[in-house]
Design an enzyme around this catalytic site. Structure first.
Site, PDB file in Angstrom:
ATOM      1  N   GLU A  98      -0.851   1.798  -6.821  1.00  9.22           N
ATOM      2  CA  GLU A  98      -0.132   0.856  -8.000  1.00  9.22           C
ATOM      3  C   GLU A  98      -1.043  -0.176  -8.246  1.00  9.22           C
ATOM      4  OE1 GLU A  98       3.804   0.046  -6.634  1.00  9.22           O
ATOM      5  OE2 GLU A  98       3.995  -1.694  -7.708  1.00  9.22           O
ATOM      6  N   LYS A 127      10.663  -3.118  -0.828  1.00  8.15           N
ATOM      7  CA  LYS A 127       9.703  -2.276  -1.264  1.00  8.15           C
ATOM      8  C   LYS A 127       8.443  -2.967  -1.727  1.00  8.15           C
ATOM      9  CE  LYS A 127       7.401   0.179  -4.859  1.00  8.15           C
ATOM     10  NZ  LYS A 127       6.206  -0.228  -5.306  1.00  8.15           N
ATOM     11  N   ASP A 155       1.053   7.392  10.054  1.00  7.55           N
ATOM     12  CA  ASP A 155       2.338   8.138   9.494  1.00  7.55           C
ATOM     13  C   ASP A 155       3.102   7.378   8.871  1.00  7.55           C
ATOM     14  OD1 ASP A 155       4.725   9.476   9.177  1.00  7.55           O
ATOM     15  OD2 ASP A 155       4.733  10.584  11.267  1.00  7.55           O
ATOM     16  N   HIS A 209       1.175  -7.593 -13.973  1.00  9.61           N
ATOM     17  CA  HIS A 209       0.783  -6.274 -13.566  1.00  9.61           C
ATOM     18  C   HIS A 209       0.523  -5.576 -14.966  1.00  9.61           C
ATOM     19  CE1 HIS A 209       3.169  -2.584 -11.759  1.00  9.61           C
ATOM     20  NE2 HIS A 209       2.733  -3.378 -10.843  1.00  9.61           N
TER      21      HIS A 209
END
Ligand code: NAD
Length: 428
Positions: free
Chosen positions: A86, A264, A280, A378
């Site tokens: 991202e 998130k 992991d 972004h």
């Protein structure tokens, strides 16, 4: 184009070499020679290495490996490797770390590397008696568990304690025995799974019950990482931005829909470092979200306050079962390199860094939302990706991307339109 007689009923794929699998796949789904070239690019892996990692390997999947800067954690400087697809995440983390650095950086607590292994005991006639006998044989259980990993024991780790829980299920009452294991510098899933399996026959003997599941819990509530930092008011953009962040925090506290996206943003950092170090990611994700729901309501993993000078105080708390030994950490060449860059002494230190990164990431996202809206920051990187998707050649990506941003139309069709105009000789 997929072949007309395509099917997925294939057995023995694992017995083939990577080369043979690529050929078979190519015939099945009609790959172009260029597709095959991409598949053949295994990067730093030899075919034997990559073939032993998972099943049915046909190729290697690459992602960007970036570095976040400016992190000072418990007085020590870190360069943090991140693996993520991202745009903006790495830059945002470095930016927020700079704002904390002005006020001494991050303070992270020590993270005890204690993992929980769960043993499910069913078919018990007398739950109370079973609980008593298990409690009374605790030392035997710990001894049997520790016989499974003499090296861990020698290094000062190993099984330490048990917790006995009673749960009500649709199949009646069960006892869940938690074996608590100090896994030192490992993530610990394999260690505790082996121990749980080893003590289960003894548990059946003494409790009279039947053991089914014997497996690590990824809700590592004894391995919780906490980090705290003060983020400079002026660097954040002033009083109004701090106010906006506090409002965003209250929104997340009150609304699980928002809390999910809030968390998130935290996981953008946490997972990128987890992946970079060969840990992991699924264990970390499931643990974090379960922890966020422990109160019965899904909540933000960070909390915020404002100090007397108007600076933002941020805190994060989440379970982080991260290892610097075992699993993939020492097998994957890039994970090894990531750990070298981090220069850590223990798994606890990695969790301390990871918590600080998660907090920085969250502050950066909240600042962008409160100050300018997330899209502005972004968009520069995103528009380049859109240009690539639209088939814009490398030397024109920057030009097309700038035009899309200027016209506030960041879309594949518009990128194609701009490219067409450039090709037609129009002066843009
Ligand atoms: P591991 O079994 O690969 O290595 C741990 C071993 O390293 C220990 O048994 C110990 O003998 C040795 N060791 C040497 N020095 C050590 C030190 N300083 N500290 C600790 N151990 C030391 O690794 P692991 O961490 O037990 O297992 C991690 C792997 O398990 C990950 O790849 C994970 O994906 C996988 N896994 C995860 C789950 C899950 O539910 N999360 C379940 C099963 C397996």
């Amino acid at each position: 184009m997929i072949m007309k007689d395509f099917h997925s009923n294939i057995s023995g794929f694992y017995k083939l070499s990577i080369d043979e699998r690529q050929k078979l796949l190519s015939n099945l789904v009609n790959l172009d020679p260029e597709d095959l070239d991409i598949l053949k690019e295994l990067g730093y892996f030899t075919p034997t290495q990559i073939d032993t990692l998972i099943e049915n390997v046909v190729g290697s999947y690459q992602l960007p490996f970036g570095l976040a800067f400016n992190f000072k954690i418990n007085g020590k400087d870190y360069i943090i490797p991140m693996v993520i697809e991202e745009p903006s995440v790495v830059a945002a983390a470095s930016n927020a770390a700079k704002m904390a650095r002005k006020h001494g950086g991050f303070q992270s607590d020590d993270v005890p590397p204690i993992m929980i292994s769960q043993i499910q005991i069913t078919n018990l006639k007398d739950i109370k008696a079973a609980k008593e006998v298990l409690e009374s044989r605790k030392q035997d259980l710990i001894k049997i568990a520790n016989e499974q990993d003499p090296l861990l024991n020698k290094l000062g780790g190993g099984a330490q304690d048990i917790e006995i829980r009673e749960i009500q299920t649709n199949k009646g009452k069960m006892i869940i025995l938690h074996l608590l294991v100090n896994v030192l510098d490992a993530m610990g899933a394999n260690i505790v799974n082996t121990m749980a399996e080893a003590i289960s026959p003894y548990i059946e003997d003494i409790s009279g019950g039947k053991v089914y599941l014997r497996i690590v819990s990824n809700l590592a509530t004894h391995r919780v990482a906490r980090s705290k930092a003060t983020f400079d008011k002026e660097m954040l953009g002033g009083e109004e931005v701090v106010e906006g962040i506090m409002n965003a925090y209250e929104f997340a506290l009150a609304d699980p829909y928002r809390a999910t996206t809030h968390n998130k943003g935290i996981m953008n950092g946490v997972v990128a470092l987890t992946l970079a170090t060969g840990n992991d990611t699924r264990a970390i994700e499931s643990g974090a979200h379960a922890y966020a729901s422990l109160s019965g309501r899904y909540s933000p993993l960070t909390k915020f306050d404002v100090d007397s000078q108007g600076n933002l105080i941020g805190e994060i708390e989440l379970p982080l079962a991260l290892g610097i030994i075992g699993g993939m950490t020492k097998i994957h060449p890039m994970a090894r390199l990531a750990l070298k860059i981090l220069n850590l002494k223990s798994s606890s230190e990695l969790s301390q860094v990871c918590a600080a990164l998660g907090l920085a990431q969250n502050v950066a996202a909240l600042r962008a939302l409160a100050a300018e809206g997330i899209q502005k920051g972004h968009m520069a990187l995103h528009s380049r990706n859109i240009a690539k998707v639209a088939g814009v050649p490398d030397d024109l990506i920057e030009k097309v991307s700038k035009k899309m941003i200027a016209d506030k139309k960041i879309r594949v069709d518009y990128a194609k339109e701009i490219l067409q105009k450039i090709n037609d000789g129009e002066n843009l």
